[in-house]
Motif scaffolding. Structure first.
Motif: not given
Length: 303
Positions: A232-236
């Protein structure tokens, strides 16, 4: 008790060994996928189950023992080569085929009317079969297979010529029959439908068993350590233990480095505050397994 029990059957036609020491069972209340490339021996196997061919070796028990004429009336068979009478009206054709399965003619009309309505063929029931489209004829053949409420269904390419709406309807109908306790053997090349419908599968090639078991068991044999992630949030940009990142159908595939484990990667993402809604080991689709296994078998034959 198994609806079908096959033990070590073989069948040869001249120099060709069509079925080679094959064993499997089909249980009530399951859809069993009988799979393989063209010429693998699937049709020969089906014809031995139906007592059209006699095996050269091995034993076949259907509905509790050897095949009889009475048992044939308890089986619904949809062959790949269709068998409708082309020059008579559809309702007359299906009525006649129903009587061949032991149904009293007086009982056929209301059941047939329900099936014709279900398959959207009621309005064309008076047309000659040859005037119907391929899809309509396929649906008519399915009615002939189902109308006598068989305990065992053997269906070869049941979705041929069907549009997506009718395919879904037939899939739902087969699931209903399974839930009623019917045993169903399905032979098809449509691997996506096998994945959705079949409880267990048998893959044969050159007449002998290559894979046998539940879909989950078979896919686990070919599973890698790669991970499918929905975040749900950008991956590193950098994840320790991940060699490559790919995007597959709106999800992210993490290809792990040698020695890395999914648990290590998951812990790392959680520690970095990444919100994850799905995290699972990637399993190959059945179509990919089919190609891999059959291709390997072919190489072995050529070698």
């Amino acid at each position: 008790m198994s609806t079908i029990s096959i033990q070590n059957i073989s069948k040869r036609f001249g120099a060709t060994l069509a079925v080679d020491n094959l064993s499997f069972d089909v249980h009530p209340g399951e859809i069993f996928g009988l799979l393989g490339p063209n010429g693998a021996g699937k049709t020969t196997c089906i014809r031995m189950i139906l007592d059209i061919f006699e095996p050269d070796a091995g034993e076949i028990a259907v509905l509790g023992g050897p095949m009889t004429d009475d048992k044939k009336n308890r089986i619904g068979y949809l062959p790949e080569e269709r068998g409708l009478y082309q020059d008579i009206p559809l309702d007359r054709c299906l009525t006649f085929l129903s009587t061949l399965k032991g149904m009293p003619e007086k009982s056929i009309a209301p059941i047939l009317a329900d099936y014709l309505k279900l398959f959207d063929l009621y309005e064309v029931r008076s047309k000659k079969v040859k005037e119907l489209s391929k899809g309509m004829q396929q649906k008519a053949q399915l009615i002939a297979t189902l109308i006598h409420d068989p305990e065992l269904l053997i269906i070869d390419e049941p979705f041929a010529s069907l549009d997506p709406i009718n395919t879904r309807m037939v899939m739902d109908l087969l699931e209903d029959k399974r839930d009623e306790g019917k045993a169903i053997i399905m032979s098809t090349h449509q691997m996506n439908q096998v994945e959705e419908l079949c409880d267990r599968i048998l893959l044969i090639d050159h007449g002998h068993q290559v894979l046998y078991g539940t879909l989950q068991e078979i896919q686990s044999q070919f599973a890698s350590q790669d991970i499918l992630v929905t975040a749900l949030t950008p991956l590193p940009e950098f994840i320790n233990g991940v060699a490559a990142v790919r995007h597959v159908n709106g999800r992210t595939l993490l290809v792990l480095s040698e020695g890395a484990t999914p648990n290590q990667v998951l812990k790392q993402l959680i520690n970095q505050g990444i919100e994850i809604s799905a995290f699972e080991i990637a399993v190959p689709p059945l179509n990919e397994i089919f190609i891999k296994v059959v291709g390997k078998q072919t190489e072995g034959q050529d070698g």
